[in-house]
Design an enzyme around this catalytic site. Structure first.
Site, PDB file in Angstrom:
ATOM      1  N   GLU A 122       4.895   2.437  -1.323  1.00 38.76           N
ATOM      2  CA  GLU A 122       3.781   1.569  -1.670  1.00 38.76           C
ATOM      3  C   GLU A 122       3.206   1.894  -3.375  1.00 38.76           C
ATOM      4  O   GLU A 122       2.660   3.448  -3.110  1.00 38.76           O
ATOM      5  CB  GLU A 122       3.302   1.073  -0.507  1.00 38.76           C
ATOM      6  CG  GLU A 122       4.116   0.390   0.541  1.00 38.76           C
ATOM      7  CD  GLU A 122       2.796  -0.357   1.648  1.00 38.76           C
ATOM      8  OE1 GLU A 122       1.698  -1.047   1.210  1.00 38.76           O
ATOM      9  OE2 GLU A 122       3.548  -0.412   2.771  1.00 38.76           O
ATOM     10  N   HIS A 123       2.259   0.464  -3.201  1.00 38.62           N
ATOM     11  CA  HIS A 123       1.307   0.793  -4.946  1.00 38.62           C
ATOM     12  C   HIS A 123       2.096   2.164  -6.085  1.00 38.62           C
ATOM     13  O   HIS A 123       1.366   2.635  -6.115  1.00 38.62           O
ATOM     14  CB  HIS A 123      -0.145   0.977  -3.747  1.00 38.62           C
ATOM     15  CG  HIS A 123       0.088   0.678  -2.085  1.00 38.62           C
ATOM     16  ND1 HIS A 123      -0.664  -0.934  -2.444  1.00 38.62           N
ATOM     17  CD2 HIS A 123      -0.362   1.137  -1.511  1.00 38.62           C
ATOM     18  CE1 HIS A 123      -0.626  -1.241  -0.775  1.00 38.62           C
ATOM     19  NE2 HIS A 123      -0.961  -0.325  -0.148  1.00 38.62           N
ATOM     20  N   ARG A 124       3.198   2.054  -5.880  1.00 33.42           N
ATOM     21  CA  ARG A 124       3.313   2.944  -6.857  1.00 33.42           C
ATOM     22  C   ARG A 124       3.277   4.068  -6.578  1.00 33.42           C
ATOM     23  O   ARG A 124       3.422   5.531  -7.913  1.00 33.42           O
ATOM     24  CB  ARG A 124       2.928   2.788  -8.713  1.00 33.42           C
ATOM     25  CG  ARG A 124       3.901   1.277  -8.644  1.00 33.42           C
ATOM     26  CD  ARG A 124       4.147   0.832  -9.884  1.00 33.42           C
ATOM     27  NE  ARG A 124       4.518  -0.605 -10.706  1.00 33.42           N
ATOM     28  CZ  ARG A 124       5.616  -0.946 -10.849  1.00 33.42           C
ATOM     29  NH1 ARG A 124       6.594   0.642 -10.153  1.00 33.42           N
ATOM     30  NH2 ARG A 124       5.518  -2.174 -10.586  1.00 33.42           N
ATOM     31  N   LEU A 125       3.151   4.821  -5.344  1.00 35.35           N
ATOM     32  CA  LEU A 125       2.967   6.361  -4.789  1.00 35.35           C
ATOM     33  C   LEU A 125       3.908   6.609  -4.888  1.00 35.35           C
ATOM     34  O   LEU A 125       4.218   7.433  -3.462  1.00 35.35           O
ATOM     35  CB  LEU A 125       1.269   6.382  -3.997  1.00 35.35           C
ATOM     36  CG  LEU A 125      -0.047   5.566  -4.457  1.00 35.35           C
ATOM     37  CD1 LEU A 125      -0.519   5.786  -3.375  1.00 35.35           C
ATOM     38  CD2 LEU A 125      -0.271   6.898  -5.408  1.00 35.35           C
TER      39      LEU A 125
END
Length: 172
Positions: free
Chosen positions: A149-152
């Protein structure tokens, strides 16, 4: 988690198959000619083991010519349904003619007939025999990417050394 990237690759590939990813063996193959002009296309993975990642190509096709001129290649495989990607970089080598023959015999008859009547990527001026070759990509680096998620995202890079594989974590 396995420290051998080939074990990890097989697990991820099997997971993509179990998830019924369409064509889990589809991979983007990037090559470049002697002048460094890049080219990318999709091919099908036919095997993966300690010797390399095997795919099939016509030696006379554009990719066949490019691999002769510049035997370096890169592959990317993406399985959206499981949120995972693998990148592989290394040198391309031909495999033994006996292995090519074994594979050829496994192909459906109609596929063999089509291959025999086509020179992949060439202008069609008539019918010609197809001289097929296997290639394998001997990996020097393998990168695993997992969606978060959240490009992490999780990223791990394995680099082949004389003593085995070296593992490094990369920022997303």
């Amino acid at each position: 988690m396995p420290t051998d990237p080939l074990v990890r690759f097989r697990r991820w590939f099997d997971e993509a198959r179990r998830a019924r990813v369409p064509l889990p063996e589809a991979m983007a193959l990037a090559t470049a000619d002697a002048a460094g002009r890049p080219s990318v296309r999709f091919v099908l993975l036919k095997g993966a083991d300690e010797r390399g990642f095997v795919f099939f190509t016509d030696a006379r096709s554009r990719k066949g010519r490019e691999l002769r001129e510049n035997p370096r290649a890169s592959v990317a495989i993406y399985w959206d349904a499981v949120g995972k990607q693998v990148r592989i970089e290394g040198r391309a080598e031909g495999v033994a003619p006996a292995e090519v023959d074994r594979y050829w015999k496994t192909r459906p008859r109609q596929s063999r007939l089509a291959a025999l009547s086509s020179t992949q990527s060439a202008r069609l001026a008539g019918r010609a025999s197809l001289m097929a070759r296997w290639r394998k990509l001997v990996p020097e680096t393998i990168e695993f990417w997992r969606h978060r998620e959240h490009r992490l995202h999780d990223r791990e890079l394995f680099v082949r050394t004389r003593r085995g594989w070296s593992r490094t974590l990369l920022q997303p």
